[in-house]
Design a protein around this motif. Sequence first.
Motif, PDB file in Angstrom:
ATOM      1  N   CYS A  10       4.408  -0.845   2.795  1.00  0.00           N
ATOM      2  CA  CYS A  10       3.241   0.035   2.753  1.00  0.00           C
ATOM      3  C   CYS A  10       2.024  -0.576   3.444  1.00  0.00           C
ATOM      4  O   CYS A  10       1.332   0.112   4.213  1.00  0.00           O
ATOM      5  CB  CYS A  10       2.894   0.381   1.309  1.00  0.00           C
ATOM      6  N   VAL A  11       1.745  -1.860   3.179  1.00  0.00           N
ATOM      7  CA  VAL A  11       0.556  -2.451   3.795  1.00  0.00           C
ATOM      8  C   VAL A  11       0.729  -2.584   5.308  1.00  0.00           C
ATOM      9  O   VAL A  11      -0.237  -2.426   6.070  1.00  0.00           O
ATOM     10  CB  VAL A  11       0.195  -3.822   3.177  1.00  0.00           C
ATOM     11  N   ALA A  12       1.975  -2.827   5.748  1.00  0.00           N
ATOM     12  CA  ALA A  12       2.220  -2.937   7.189  1.00  0.00           C
ATOM     13  C   ALA A  12       2.014  -1.586   7.867  1.00  0.00           C
ATOM     14  O   ALA A  12       1.352  -1.489   8.914  1.00  0.00           O
ATOM     15  CB  ALA A  12       3.635  -3.442   7.458  1.00  0.00           C
ATOM     16  N   LEU A  13       2.568  -0.536   7.272  1.00  0.00           N
ATOM     17  CA  LEU A  13       2.401   0.804   7.844  1.00  0.00           C
ATOM     18  C   LEU A  13       0.957   1.271   7.750  1.00  0.00           C
ATOM     19  O   LEU A  13       0.451   1.951   8.652  1.00  0.00           O
ATOM     20  CB  LEU A  13       3.329   1.793   7.131  1.00  0.00           C
ATOM     21  N   PRO A  57      -0.648  -5.712  10.864  1.00  0.00           N
ATOM     22  CA  PRO A  57       0.430  -5.575   9.868  1.00  0.00           C
ATOM     23  C   PRO A  57       0.924  -6.906   9.318  1.00  0.00           C
ATOM     24  O   PRO A  57       1.123  -7.044   8.103  1.00  0.00           O
ATOM     25  CB  PRO A  57       1.541  -4.847  10.641  1.00  0.00           C
ATOM     26  N   GLU A  58       1.133  -7.884  10.195  1.00  0.00           N
ATOM     27  CA  GLU A  58       1.669  -9.172   9.738  1.00  0.00           C
ATOM     28  C   GLU A  58       0.687  -9.893   8.826  1.00  0.00           C
ATOM     29  O   GLU A  58       1.073 -10.486   7.816  1.00  0.00           O
ATOM     30  CB  GLU A  58       2.023 -10.042  10.944  1.00  0.00           C
ATOM     31  N   ALA A  59      -0.587  -9.838   9.169  1.00  0.00           N
ATOM     32  CA  ALA A  59      -1.607 -10.484   8.330  1.00  0.00           C
ATOM     33  C   ALA A  59      -1.711  -9.781   6.973  1.00  0.00           C
ATOM     34  O   ALA A  59      -1.906 -10.431   5.939  1.00  0.00           O
ATOM     35  CB  ALA A  59      -2.956 -10.466   9.031  1.00  0.00           C
ATOM     36  N   ALA A  60      -1.563  -8.470   6.985  1.00  0.00           N
ATOM     37  CA  ALA A  60      -1.623  -7.708   5.737  1.00  0.00           C
ATOM     38  C   ALA A  60      -0.468  -8.091   4.820  1.00  0.00           C
ATOM     39  O   ALA A  60      -0.650  -8.285   3.607  1.00  0.00           O
ATOM     40  CB  ALA A  60      -1.594  -6.209   6.032  1.00  0.00           C
ATOM     41  N   GLN A  61       0.727  -8.217   5.376  1.00  0.00           N
ATOM     42  CA  GLN A  61       1.882  -8.602   4.570  1.00  0.00           C
ATOM     43  C   GLN A  61       1.731 -10.026   4.037  1.00  0.00           C
ATOM     44  O   GLN A  61       2.076 -10.296   2.885  1.00  0.00           O
ATOM     45  CB  GLN A  61       3.162  -8.481   5.400  1.00  0.00           C
ATOM     46  N   ILE A 120      -7.724   0.821  -4.607  1.00  0.00           N
ATOM     47  CA  ILE A 120      -7.417   0.195  -3.312  1.00  0.00           C
ATOM     48  C   ILE A 120      -5.937   0.378  -2.998  1.00  0.00           C
ATOM     49  O   ILE A 120      -5.556   0.758  -1.885  1.00  0.00           O
ATOM     50  CB  ILE A 120      -7.788  -1.299  -3.341  1.00  0.00           C
ATOM     51  N   PHE A 121      -5.100   0.099  -3.996  1.00  0.00           N
ATOM     52  CA  PHE A 121      -3.665   0.275  -3.847  1.00  0.00           C
ATOM     53  C   PHE A 121      -3.329   1.716  -3.444  1.00  0.00           C
ATOM     54  O   PHE A 121      -2.572   1.951  -2.489  1.00  0.00           O
ATOM     55  CB  PHE A 121      -2.971  -0.091  -5.168  1.00  0.00           C
ATOM     56  N   LEU A 122      -3.898   2.685  -4.144  1.00  0.00           N
ATOM     57  CA  LEU A 122      -3.622   4.093  -3.840  1.00  0.00           C
ATOM     58  C   LEU A 122      -4.091   4.455  -2.433  1.00  0.00           C
ATOM     59  O   LEU A 122      -3.430   5.248  -1.740  1.00  0.00           O
ATOM     60  CB  LEU A 122      -4.324   4.992  -4.867  1.00  0.00           C
ATOM     61  N   THR A 123      -5.188   3.868  -2.001  1.00  0.00           N
ATOM     62  CA  THR A 123      -5.738   4.181  -0.676  1.00  0.00           C
ATOM     63  C   THR A 123      -4.831   3.679   0.435  1.00  0.00           C
ATOM     64  O   THR A 123      -4.535   4.399   1.386  1.00  0.00           O
ATOM     65  CB  THR A 123      -7.143   3.577  -0.510  1.00  0.00           C
ATOM     66  N   TYR A 124      -4.361   2.435   0.335  1.00  0.00           N
ATOM     67  CA  TYR A 124      -3.532   1.942   1.442  1.00  0.00           C
ATOM     68  C   TYR A 124      -2.105   2.495   1.387  1.00  0.00           C
ATOM     69  O   TYR A 124      -1.458   2.636   2.411  1.00  0.00           O
ATOM     70  CB  TYR A 124      -3.571   0.427   1.602  1.00  0.00           C
ATOM     71  N   VAL A 125      -1.628   2.846   0.193  1.00  0.00           N
ATOM     72  CA  VAL A 125      -0.314   3.490   0.129  1.00  0.00           C
ATOM     73  C   VAL A 125      -0.396   4.890   0.738  1.00  0.00           C
ATOM     74  O   VAL A 125       0.502   5.319   1.463  1.00  0.00           O
ATOM     75  CB  VAL A 125       0.209   3.547  -1.311  1.00  0.00           C
ATOM     76  N   ALA A 126      -1.499   5.597   0.471  1.00  0.00           N
ATOM     77  CA  ALA A 126      -1.695   6.918   1.075  1.00  0.00           C
ATOM     78  C   ALA A 126      -1.782   6.795   2.591  1.00  0.00           C
ATOM     79  O   ALA A 126      -1.219   7.612   3.327  1.00  0.00           O
ATOM     80  CB  ALA A 126      -2.957   7.566   0.516  1.00  0.00           C
ATOM     81  N   ASP A 176      -9.168  -6.605   4.561  1.00  0.00           N
ATOM     82  CA  ASP A 176      -9.597  -6.981   5.910  1.00  0.00           C
ATOM     83  C   ASP A 176      -8.446  -6.882   6.916  1.00  0.00           C
ATOM     84  O   ASP A 176      -8.628  -6.365   8.026  1.00  0.00           O
ATOM     85  CB  ASP A 176     -10.161  -8.402   5.897  1.00  0.00           C
ATOM     86  N   ALA A 177      -7.261  -7.358   6.516  1.00  0.00           N
ATOM     87  CA  ALA A 177      -6.113  -7.327   7.421  1.00  0.00           C
ATOM     88  C   ALA A 177      -5.703  -5.894   7.754  1.00  0.00           C
ATOM     89  O   ALA A 177      -5.393  -5.575   8.908  1.00  0.00           O
ATOM     90  CB  ALA A 177      -4.940  -8.082   6.796  1.00  0.00           C
ATOM     91  N   ILE A 178      -5.712  -5.026   6.748  1.00  0.00           N
ATOM     92  CA  ILE A 178      -5.352  -3.625   6.988  1.00  0.00           C
ATOM     93  C   ILE A 178      -6.376  -2.968   7.897  1.00  0.00           C
ATOM     94  O   ILE A 178      -6.023  -2.264   8.851  1.00  0.00           O
ATOM     95  CB  ILE A 178      -5.236  -2.860   5.657  1.00  0.00           C
ATOM     96  N   CYS A 179      -7.649  -3.190   7.604  1.00  0.00           N
ATOM     97  CA  CYS A 179      -8.713  -2.564   8.393  1.00  0.00           C
ATOM     98  C   CYS A 179      -8.764  -3.101   9.825  1.00  0.00           C
ATOM     99  O   CYS A 179      -9.210  -2.402  10.736  1.00  0.00           O
ATOM    100  CB  CYS A 179     -10.065  -2.757   7.704  1.00  0.00           C
ATOM    101  N   ARG A 180      -8.302  -4.338  10.022  1.00  0.00           N
ATOM    102  CA  ARG A 180      -8.215  -4.892  11.378  1.00  0.00           C
ATOM    103  C   ARG A 180      -6.941  -4.435  12.090  1.00  0.00           C
ATOM    104  O   ARG A 180      -6.703  -4.800  13.231  1.00  0.00           O
ATOM    105  CB  ARG A 180      -8.238  -6.428  11.318  1.00  0.00           C
ATOM    106  N   ARG A 181      -6.149  -3.666  11.343  1.00  0.00           N
ATOM    107  CA  ARG A 181      -4.889  -3.121  11.881  1.00  0.00           C
ATOM    108  C   ARG A 181      -3.931  -4.234  12.312  1.00  0.00           C
ATOM    109  O   ARG A 181      -3.349  -4.197  13.388  1.00  0.00           O
ATOM    110  CB  ARG A 181      -5.177  -2.149  13.029  1.00  0.00           C
TER     111      ARG A 181
END
Length: 232
Positions: A100-103, A199-203, A142-148, A192-197
Amino acid sequence: MEQLKVDSSKSAKPLAQAAVTDRIRQAILENDLAPGQRLIEAELCDLLKVSRGTIRIALMDLAHEGLVERVANRGARVRVVTLEEALQLADVRLAVESLCVALAAERITDAEAATLRALGEDLKRFEAENDVAGFASTTHRIFLTYVAASGQVVAREVLERLRDRNARHRFRLSFRPGRAKVSLPQWLEIIDAICRRDPEAAQAALRRHVDSVKEAMIAVSRDALVLTKHVS
């Protein structure tokens, strides 16, 4: 079971099946019904003003969710999740949530990124104010936002169910002194990792957070064991 009482006036409408199940579920998740506590059908019928058949269906549904278990010749009780199982649940959740965080990092819109950033600021405020409930509620948002943002509807259903099964350990961890201070930078790193787009950093950030959660769960259980031995 006082927290399960409903309006018993003649004008009150009987609770629907889904509402009965939800009422019992919330009592378990909020720790009003303790792990191992027996769930006596007759008492639940009286408190919720519904038929025994309705209660039985609710308990069956909650058993499928892993929140209730049926014991031979003893009826139903709130399921006890051991530390070992809690750690395994965290590992499974990490596997699904990593997707989810990668996508999310690949698909997030500017508006969703702004929402995550704002929630991160809320986290800072709640940590500074020592508002444990506000901090926990915001991490869930936060969890619901990035899963959405990930677009993974099925993953959200799986993750929510895993989260519910770990409710007792999550509750104890949330109220551990200093826990918010430890997890705040971890959540900000994920955001920050998700917003910077990236995926690897987010995971990687999510993995570090889950490792920290598992270490804290072990510490909480160890402290509880020591306290129990001391009291006895």
